[in-house]
Design a protein around this motif. Structure first.
Motif, PDB file in Angstrom:
ATOM      1  N   GLU A 273       0.856  -1.191   0.000  1.00 41.32           N
ATOM      2  CA  GLU A 273       0.000   0.000   0.000  1.00 41.32           C
ATOM      3  C   GLU A 273       0.894   1.244   0.000  1.00 41.32           C
ATOM      4  N   PRO A 274       0.292   2.408  -0.289  1.00 35.52           N
ATOM      5  CA  PRO A 274       1.144   3.603  -0.410  1.00 35.52           C
ATOM      6  C   PRO A 274       1.883   3.976   0.887  1.00 35.52           C
TER       7      PRO A 274
ATOM      8  N   GLN B  64     -10.242   6.866   1.729  1.00 33.77           N
ATOM      9  CA  GLN B  64     -10.312   6.087   0.493  1.00 33.77           C
ATOM     10  C   GLN B  64     -10.957   6.976  -0.562  1.00 33.77           C
TER      11      GLN B  64
ATOM     12  N   LYS C 296      -8.259   5.044  -4.490  1.00 35.12           N
ATOM     13  CA  LYS C 296      -6.911   5.341  -3.996  1.00 35.12           C
ATOM     14  C   LYS C 296      -6.966   5.829  -2.568  1.00 35.12           C
TER      15      LYS C 296
END
Ligand SMILES: Nc1ncnc2c1ncn2[C@@H]1O[C@H](COP(=O)(O)OP(=O)(O)OP(=O)(O)O)[C@@H](O)[C@H]1O
Ligand SMILES: [Mg+2]
Lengths: 253, 752
Positions: B166-167, B207, B216
């Motif tokens: 995940e980022p 989100q 995203k």
């Protein structure tokens, strides 16, 4: 002076519903004497006896005509309470029926329902009544035990003690010895002779000897009618009616 | 007279015919079989019920698997797929090791993008299987371990892991490496709690739905909490939904922050262990309770609840457990229910939050440092410092059951104290069933009590009157009438009670009160006056017909009392509303005066209707036993000058007392087991209260209402059976006691 018509049955008829059980009975029962009612089964002896303290009121659909007077006052006087009337008349039933209580409580039942609860008085009554019923010596140590622990004859004598505890004027006995053995029977007969001193006794019996042994007067009933009434001696020795003679000599069933 | 000629006697005259004998034997067998069948049937029902409830009282069954060796680093995360087949270990590097639980085979998988990062802190969320990572430069990120389950044609299953990174987010607050972090995933709104060497921040992630492709995850804001904590931060925790954040510091204080609508605010500061800080803070399934464990193994549960008079929920201590012992405590929340695995120094215990019970206890082959459950609550795994792991099969279908849960006071999550409560089903998955049978037992006894209070005096007095005073011709009418009354189906009575009686009497309580008072009093008054009447006028109604006189009097009294009700209400039952206005309404007055609620469908209505159902039962049996007292006894008593009432009191009632007693017991049994009237005439609210103007739920009604929706084999289903058993035992013990008492009475008053 004892009264000759202490119980006056005055042209008395009685009906169970439509069935007439007594037909125009007319007789005077003297005070402090023993009067025996004899007659074949179903002739109405119990019915007559039970009318003397209005026990038949407990049955539905009964009817009567005529009157019965106790010591001059009518049983059916509307001003008289049945309860106070029954207190004047003690009754001993054919089958002994003590209550499910102690011997002591059985004897004092009539006092308790009258609201007399004084310990001293009750004790005295118990002893006196049980002595009168010739039971005192046998039960004095177990007064507070259940009455069912007694033998049949003892239970019947207990019922007699219970009936005389409140000192009624009259004692009605419906075949008191029917369920007893000869010894107990003899005891009760002598008891009846003793009790005569105080009470007017009417006794129903099927036993001719018993009637001769302990009664002063005898009445013979047949099919709801009074056939013959006189002194016991006269009835048994010189019956005037044919039916009477047939019955007492056992030719009758 | 000649005797008729003698015939030769029939030689067969002493024989019994074959048919008679055969029939006799046959009937004996039939009756014997019937009797045995009845006993067997009752026993079978009993056995069936017992069989259904036994699992409720057995603890968890745990079977250890094999120990899987794994040489290497100290693991920081232990996780497993939902089938409990492929646990993984992660040690804070760029690789993750999967081990097969069945054959112990190892598989190392590279995590892309972690090559040059220095990971200083990890956190694991077993629900989403997310490993959150904190780096030495103060940035945070996470990856998710997913398993693809493939079913082959032969039905066998292969589980293939898949790792998604995940980022990364840079924490703008504080300085230094990340020391501790926690991830709360509430779906669209998430929080990342990050404690750095200096500074504490909550990152709010949102989100964002993109037009094309996957949604995203983006940073929605950062809250700086550094100034709110004054000592060194030792640990952080976040609830599953991300709304509750806990921060423990070296002074022993724990701070509760609430993250709500884009705002993080401090709600509460508390000290679970005084000066000493907790070494573990673990949220339990549902995110409302947190288990605090301190060095030495003392363990306490803190749950969110609303203190009286407050709008804000705070953490309060609801339970404390026996110390785990020395050693590093491990902890794993069950992902299906409120049980959890904990332990220290090689001992493991499976505990349940609600009941506080220990479901299982055992010795681990090594001293575990990590533990985890699979998603189905069928396995759990533990891992040692050196990377050995062991799996366990868990069979605990009824973790929330137990004596405490059914009969004790339990402090449920969100409650402000221990209570008896029945609430078997709720709207959400993490709903905590409340299975106390006490409200139902109280409800059963309450309904029975009010029904008997109404019916026993009426039925017994009526039985005495009918048996000893009423003339025969009227008795012949009364008894069949009562039997018709007994044959009314209870569903009809319940329907009448709910639809007609309850709304009708709702605003007539004062009238009913007056009725209950005035009817017996006026009956007694008439009796007193009657005795004063001269003999002549009494003769008119003699022989059990006195009631003909009483009836119109009672009718008039009832009408007067009914219409005087509103006046009584105005005089006594005046409600003062907040504005100071006075309203004469009993329904409003009762809650104000007593603090108890007033429901339209209340116990009074049930009392009347159930009483109506019970009256004929008690009446018929009591009347029979009173009528069967031998006439010789009553005649003897009457001949001794006893009045009718004295005969009844001193002769008939004592002799009939065993029968009267069984009448009462059968009436009781009928009332306790009565279902339809209660279901239809009350609100079926399971309250533990004797308030006559509130409803109730009885054991029987509970079964009727809930059994159709209970899943067979579930805790709920079995608990309903337990309710049935309690009902059974209740009537059984009462009836047995009554039978013993009855025998005594019979012994005492027996007649030859
Ligand atoms: N309760 C009753 N109802 C109807 N008829 C009755 C009742 N009691 C008695 N009888 C009838 O009245 C008649 C007289 O009965 P009673 O009992 O007075 O006879 P008894 O002379 O005492 O007979 P026993 O010597 O057999 O006792 C009998 O024909 C009997 O059938
Ligand atoms: Mg007779």
């Amino acid at each position: 002076m004892p009264r000759e018509d202490f119980i006056a049955v005055d042209h008395f008829s009685f009906f169970y519903g439509a069935k007439q059980a007594l037909f125009d009975i007319h007789m005077d029962i003297p005070e402090r004497q023993v009067t025996a009612l004899i007659g074949p089964s179903g002739c109405g002896k119990s019915t007559l006896l039970r009318n003397m303290n209005r026990m038949n009121d407990l049955i539905d659909g009964v009817r009567h005509a005529g009157d019965i007077r106790l010591n001059g006052s009518s049983l059916y006087d509307p001003k008289i309470e049945v309860i106070s009337l029954r207190k004047r008349v003690g009754m001993v039933f054919q089958k002994y029926n003590p209550f499910a209580k102690t011997i002591y409580e059985n004897v004092v039942f009539s006092l308790r329902v009258a609201g007399r609860n004084g310990r001293r008085e009750l004790d005295e009554v118990v002893e006196r009544s049980l002595r009168s019923a010739a039971l005192w010596e046998e039960v004095k140590d177990r007064l507070h035990e259940s009455a069912f622990g007694l033998s049949g004859g003892q239970q019947q004598r207990l019922c007699i003690a219970r009936a005389i505890a409140n000192q009624p004027e009259i004692l009605l006995m419906d075949e008191p010895c029917a369920a007893l053995d000869p010894t107990a029977t003899l005891k009760i007969e002598s008891l009846i002779r003793d009790l005569k001193e105080q009470f007017t006794i009417v006794i129903v019996t099927h036993n001719m000897e018993q009637a001769t042994r302990c009664s002063d007067r005898t009445a013979f009933l047949y099919m709801g009618r009074l056939i013959e009434y006189g002194s016991t001696r006269q009835i048994f020795e010189t019956p005037r009616q044919e039916e009477t003679e047939a019955y007492i000599s056992g030719r009758f069933s | 007279m000649s005797i008729p000629p003698q015939q030769a006697p029939d030689p067969k005259r002493f024989e019994v015919s074959k048919g008679t004998l055969l029939f006799d034997r046959l009937m004996t067998q039939v009756i014997r079989c019937g009797g045995i069948a009845v006993i067997l049937a009752v026993f079978g029902i009993f056995l069936f019920i017992v069989k259904e409830i036994v699992p409720l009282f057995s603890g968890a069954e745990v079977r250890p698997g094999e120990v899987r060796e794994q040489t290497g680093e100290r693991p920081q995360v232990l996780g497993v797929d939902e089938w409990g087949e492929r646990p993984f270990l992660y040690s804070g590097r760029d690789r993750i090791t999967f081990i097969s639980a069945t054959d112990g085979q190892r598989e190392e998988v590279e995590i892309p993008g972690l090559k040059d990062k220095v990971i200083t802190a990890t956190a694991y969320d077993p629900v989403n299987r997310r490993v959150a990572l904190g780096l030495d430069d103060g940035s945070v990120g996470s990856f998710i371990v997913a398993y693809q389950t493939e079913f082959a044609d032969d039905g066998s299953r292969t589980v293939k892991p898949e790792i998604t990174l995940e980022p990364w987010f840079q924490v703008s607050v504080g300085e230094g490496a990340v020391k501790a972090l926690a991830y709360g995933d509430g779906g669209a709104a998430r929080v990342l709690v990050v404690a750095r060497e200096k500074g504490l921040a909550v990152l709010r992630l949102a989100q964002k739905r993109a037009l094309v492709g996957k949604p995203k995850l983006a940073l929605a804001g950062t809250d700086d909490l550094t100034s709110q904590v004054n000592s060194e931060i030792l640990g952080v925790a976040a609830s599953q939904n991300g709304q509750a954040v806990l921060v423990a510091d070296a002074s022993g204080e724990v701070r509760y922050f609430q993250s709500d609508a884009g705002k993080v605010s401090l709600i509460e500061v508390f000290r679970p262990f005084g000066e000493e800080p907790p070494v573990r803070m673990d949220f339990l399934f549902g995110g409302v309770s947190v288990a605090m464990t301190r060095q030495g193994g003392e363990q306490k549960i803190f749950s969110l609840f609303r203190p009286e008079g407050s709008e804000i929920r705070v953490f309060g201590e609801t339970k404390s457990f026996d110390p785990l012992g020395s050693g590093t405590p491990v902890f794993a929340p069950n992902l299906r229910n409120k049980s959890f695995l904990t332990g220290a120094g090689g001992r493991l215990t499976l505990r349940h939050l609600t009941s506080g019970a220990t479901r299982w206890e055992g010795e681990a082959p090594f001293e575990p440092v990590l533990a985890t459950f699979d998603g189905k609550s069928e396995h759990f795994f533990i891992a040692a410092e050196d990377g050995r792991i062991q799996g366990y099969r868990l069979d605990d279908p009824h973790p929330e059951a137990g004596w405490r849960a059914f009969f004790g006071k339990v402090w449920y999550e969100g409650g402000s104290g221990p209570v008896y409560q029945w609430q078997s089903t709720g709207g959400t998955d993490d709903f905590e069933p409340k299975l106390s049978l006490i409200p139902l037992i109280v409800g059963s006894l309450k309904g029975t009590f009010y029904a008997l209070m109404f019916s026993v005096p009426i039925a017994l007095l009526a039985a005495i009157f009918s048996a000893s005073f009423l003339p025969h011709d009227m008795k012949r009418v009364v008894k069949p009438a009562m039997e018709i009354m007994a044959s009314l189906p209870s569903v009809v009575l319940g329907f009448l009670a709910g639809i007609w009686l309850a709304p009708m009497v709702e605003d007539k309580v004062p009238s009913i009160l007056l009725l209950c008072l005035s009817l017996p009093v006026s009956a007694l008054l008439v009796g007193v006056l009657w005795c004063r009447l001269p003999m002549k006028s009494r003769r008119l109604f003699e022989g059990g017909r006195e009631w003909l006189l009483l009836l119109p009097v009672l009718g008039v009294v009832a009408m007067v009392a009914w219409s005087l009700g509103p006046l009584l209400e105005k005089a006594l039952f005046v409600y003062r509303d907040p504005g100071g206005r006075e309203i004469a309404d009993f329904r409003l007055w009762w809650p104000q005066a007593t603090g108890l609620p007033f429901d339209q469908r209340n116990s009074m209505v049930v009392g009347f209707m159930m009483g109506f159902a019970v009256i004929p039962v008690i009446f018929t049996i009591a009347e029979d036993s009173l009528s069967n007292v031998p006439k010789t006894l009553t005649a003897a008593a009457a001949a001794l000058g006893a009045s009718r009432w004295q005969v009844v009191r001193s002769i008939i009632i004592p002799v009939a007392s065993p029968g009267i007693f069984s009448a009462l017991m059968i009436g009781f049994g009928r009332a306790v087991g009565e279902t339809m009237i209660v279901v239809m005439a009350t609100g079926n609210t399971p309250v533990t209260s004797w308030n006559i103007f509130s409803g109730m739920r009885t054991l029987s009604a509970n079964i009727a209402v809930e059994l159709p929706e209970a899943a067979p084999g579930s805790t709920h289903y079995r608990t309903l059976f337990l309710g049935a058993l309690v009902l059974f035992m209740l009537t059984f013990t009462l009836n047995s006691m009554a039978e013993i008492l009855r025998q005594r009475l019979r012994e005492k008053n027996k007649i030859v």
